[in-house]
Design an enzyme around this catalytic site. Structure first.
Site, PDB file in Angstrom:
ATOM      1  N   HIS A  24      -8.245   1.136  -4.589  1.00 20.27           N
ATOM      2  CA  HIS A  24      -8.965   1.120  -3.376  1.00 20.27           C
ATOM      3  C   HIS A  24      -9.852   2.310  -3.050  1.00 20.27           C
ATOM      4  O   HIS A  24      -9.218   3.317  -2.398  1.00 20.27           O
ATOM      5  CB  HIS A  24      -8.267   0.333  -2.056  1.00 20.27           C
ATOM      6  CG  HIS A  24      -9.156   0.239  -0.832  1.00 20.27           C
ATOM      7  ND1 HIS A  24      -8.672   0.135   0.223  1.00 20.27           N
ATOM      8  CD2 HIS A  24     -10.392   0.427  -0.705  1.00 20.27           C
ATOM      9  CE1 HIS A  24      -9.737   0.003   1.353  1.00 20.27           C
ATOM     10  NE2 HIS A  24     -10.697   0.285   0.780  1.00 20.27           N
TER      11      HIS A  24
ATOM     12  N   HIS B  37      -0.982  -1.084  -4.322  1.00 20.09           N
ATOM     13  CA  HIS B  37      -2.524  -0.974  -3.695  1.00 20.09           C
ATOM     14  C   HIS B  37      -2.402   0.688  -3.551  1.00 20.09           C
ATOM     15  O   HIS B  37      -1.592   1.234  -2.954  1.00 20.09           O
ATOM     16  CB  HIS B  37      -2.387  -1.584  -2.372  1.00 20.09           C
ATOM     17  CG  HIS B  37      -3.849  -1.477  -1.781  1.00 20.09           C
ATOM     18  ND1 HIS B  37      -5.133  -2.245  -1.985  1.00 20.09           N
ATOM     19  CD2 HIS B  37      -4.500  -0.596  -0.884  1.00 20.09           C
ATOM     20  CE1 HIS B  37      -5.834  -1.888  -1.280  1.00 20.09           C
ATOM     21  NE2 HIS B  37      -5.560  -0.837  -0.402  1.00 20.09           N
TER      22      HIS B  37
ATOM     23  N   SER C  53       0.845  -1.205  -0.021  1.00 18.11           N
ATOM     24  CA  SER C  53       0.104  -0.020  -0.045  1.00 18.11           C
ATOM     25  C   SER C  53       0.659   1.332  -0.060  1.00 18.11           C
ATOM     26  O   SER C  53       1.571   1.474   0.958  1.00 18.11           O
ATOM     27  CB  SER C  53      -1.076   0.006   1.213  1.00 18.11           C
ATOM     28  OG  SER C  53      -1.451   1.185   1.200  1.00 18.11           O
TER      29      SER C  53
ATOM     30  N   MET D 280     -11.944  -5.753   5.065  1.00 16.90           N
ATOM     31  CA  MET D 280     -10.952  -4.606   5.659  1.00 16.90           C
ATOM     32  C   MET D 280     -10.983  -5.258   7.032  1.00 16.90           C
ATOM     33  O   MET D 280     -11.935  -5.909   7.558  1.00 16.90           O
ATOM     34  CB  MET D 280     -11.812  -3.473   5.788  1.00 16.90           C
ATOM     35  CG  MET D 280     -11.983  -2.459   4.494  1.00 16.90           C
ATOM     36  SD  MET D 280     -10.430  -2.173   4.009  1.00 16.90           S
ATOM     37  CE  MET D 280      -9.581  -1.180   4.985  1.00 16.90           C
TER      38      MET D 280
ATOM     39  N   ASP E  71      -7.090  -6.269   3.849  1.00 14.36           N
ATOM     40  CA  ASP E  71      -6.356  -5.150   4.112  1.00 14.36           C
ATOM     41  C   ASP E  71      -6.443  -4.250   5.297  1.00 14.36           C
ATOM     42  O   ASP E  71      -7.453  -4.138   6.016  1.00 14.36           O
ATOM     43  CB  ASP E  71      -6.889  -3.893   2.941  1.00 14.36           C
ATOM     44  CG  ASP E  71      -6.525  -2.692   3.041  1.00 14.36           C
ATOM     45  OD1 ASP E  71      -5.372  -2.239   3.653  1.00 14.36           O
ATOM     46  OD2 ASP E  71      -6.946  -1.854   2.070  1.00 14.36           O
TER      47      ASP E  71
ATOM     48  N   MET F  88      -8.940   8.480  -0.738  1.00 13.63           N
ATOM     49  CA  MET F  88      -9.885   8.709   0.549  1.00 13.63           C
ATOM     50  C   MET F  88     -10.176  10.081   0.425  1.00 13.63           C
ATOM     51  O   MET F  88      -9.370  11.208  -0.070  1.00 13.63           O
ATOM     52  CB  MET F  88      -9.124   8.904   1.995  1.00 13.63           C
ATOM     53  CG  MET F  88      -8.497   7.133   2.016  1.00 13.63           C
ATOM     54  SD  MET F  88      -7.568   7.555   3.661  1.00 13.63           S
ATOM     55  CE  MET F  88      -7.001   5.816   3.542  1.00 13.63           C
TER      56      MET F  88
ATOM     57  N   ASP G  62      -4.629   3.960  -2.213  1.00 13.25           N
ATOM     58  CA  ASP G  62      -5.753   4.130  -1.415  1.00 13.25           C
ATOM     59  C   ASP G  62      -6.426   5.613  -1.588  1.00 13.25           C
ATOM     60  O   ASP G  62      -5.708   6.514  -1.305  1.00 13.25           O
ATOM     61  CB  ASP G  62      -5.459   3.864   0.139  1.00 13.25           C
ATOM     62  CG  ASP G  62      -5.117   2.612   0.567  1.00 13.25           C
ATOM     63  OD1 ASP G  62      -6.218   1.900   0.496  1.00 13.25           O
ATOM     64  OD2 ASP G  62      -4.130   2.321   0.955  1.00 13.25           O
TER      65      ASP G  62
ATOM     66  N   MET H 221     -12.048   4.793  -1.360  1.00  7.94           N
ATOM     67  CA  MET H 221     -12.667   5.095  -0.068  1.00  7.94           C
ATOM     68  C   MET H 221     -13.437   6.452  -0.145  1.00  7.94           C
ATOM     69  O   MET H 221     -13.023   7.538   0.475  1.00  7.94           O
ATOM     70  CB  MET H 221     -11.907   5.037   0.985  1.00  7.94           C
ATOM     71  CG  MET H 221     -11.228   3.517   1.453  1.00  7.94           C
ATOM     72  SD  MET H 221      -9.762   3.711   2.579  1.00  7.94           S
ATOM     73  CE  MET H 221      -8.653   3.486   1.285  1.00  7.94           C
TER      74      MET H 221
HETATM   75  C1  DX5 Z   1      -6.591   1.900   5.186  1.00 12.74           C
HETATM   76  C2  DX5 Z   1      -5.961   1.518   3.799  1.00 12.74           C
HETATM   77  C3  DX5 Z   1      -4.946   0.659   3.781  1.00 12.74           C
HETATM   78  C4  DX5 Z   1      -3.773   0.890   4.694  1.00 12.74           C
HETATM   79  C5  DX5 Z   1      -3.057  -0.511   5.109  1.00 12.74           C
HETATM   80  O1  DX5 Z   1      -7.875   2.542   5.148  1.00 12.74           O
HETATM   81  O2  DX5 Z   1      -6.925   0.730   3.130  1.00 12.74           O
HETATM   82  O3  DX5 Z   1      -4.541  -0.125   2.755  1.00 12.74           O
HETATM   83  O4  DX5 Z   1      -2.600   1.491   3.691  1.00 12.74           O
HETATM   84  O5  DX5 Z   1      -2.096   0.095   6.013  1.00 12.74           O
HETATM   85  P1  DX5 Z   1      -1.515  -0.801   7.112  1.00 12.74           P
HETATM   86  O6  DX5 Z   1      -0.724  -2.024   6.311  1.00 12.74           O
HETATM   87  O7  DX5 Z   1      -0.221  -0.133   7.741  1.00 12.74           O
HETATM   88  O8  DX5 Z   1      -2.463  -1.343   8.113  1.00 12.74           O
HETATM   89 ZN    ZN Z   2      -6.552   0.016   1.156  1.00 16.91          ZN
END
Ligand code: DX5
Ligand code: ZN
Length: 214
Positions: free
Chosen positions: A66, A33, A8, A136, A174, A37, A35, A68
């Site tokens: 991903h 990956h 990620s 998740m 994740d 947001m 993310d 969000m």
């Molecule tokens: C959190 C993200 C994850 C995050 C995971 O909302 O979706 O992908 O980056 O980070 P770690 O592996 O540090 O928990």
């Molecule tokens: Zn993620």
């Protein structure tokens, strides 16, 4: 088949993304990956499509996006331009079947994601429209949180249902994946492990190889 790893980018050095992406390319990671947001669906804001576009243009990593974001259907066309796998949340307020179909029609693999409080059974009916489902194992929004073990039976239930329906659909997990939790996730049936804070450090290569060995 061995487990796939999706590092990620959220835990990378945002002042030198190029160097971190080169390290992942040298390791030939299965995916990257990303993310996204929006500060509404989750209480944090990360990065968006301009960053993903540049990564797509300059790397051949498989991009696992991903989303969000609230009502993700509004942005599927934009993200599908650069994503290889495009995932959104079941809880985010879009028509699930229509959005999954749109992602596939745009040439991406479609992924449906569930938050820790959503039961696996809620998405069984959508599995035929999914190339991947993401469970998740932390509340979405931040890297570096602790793994929630209640995600494990959900992975197993999804695995069983995917097999029962005779589908080809990967299960990704994740949040909080590290040296202790990764073997539990694999044992429960996870096909893809996302790892952020565990991998982005000076032990990245050693830790990536350990995860791949599971
Ligand atoms: C959190 C993200 C994850 C995050 C995971 O909302 O979706 O992908 O980056 O980070 P770690 O592996 O540090 O928990
Ligand atoms: Zn993620």
């Amino acid at each position: 088949m061995s487990v796939k790893i999706s590092p990620s980018l959220l835990s990378a050095n945002f002042f030198d993304l190029k160097a971190d992406i080169k390290r992942l390319e040298a390791l030939k990671t299965d995916m990257l990956h990303l993310d996204v947001m929006d500060g509404i669906f989750v209480p944090n804001i990360s990065f968006g499509n301009p960053v993903i576009k540049k990564i797509k243009e300059n790397s051949n990593l498989t991009l696992d996006v991903h989303l969000m974001i609230d009502r993700p259907h509004r942005y599927i066309k934009e993200f599908a331009k650069y994503a290889d796998i495009l995932g959104f949340h079941y809880e985010a307020g879009s028509d699930i079947a229509e959005t999954l179909k749109e992602i596939r029609n745009l040439g991406c693999k479609a992924c449906l994601t569930i938050k820790p409080k959503t039961a696996a059974e809620e998405i069984f009916e959508f599995l035929p429209l999914c190339d991947m489902v993401l469970v998740m194992s932390v509340e979405p929004g931040f890297g570096g949180q602790s793994f929630m073990p209640n995600s494990l039976p959900k992975v197993t239930a999804l695995k069983k249902e995917i097999q029962a329906q005779g589908l080809k659909c990967d299960i990704e997990i994740d949040g909080g994946i590290n040296g202790e939790t990764a073997p539990l996730a694999v044992k429960a049936g996870a096909d893809v492990l996302v790892a952020g804070s565990y991998l982005f450090c000076d032990k990245m290569e050693e830790r990536y190889n350990y995860l791949k060995s599971l």
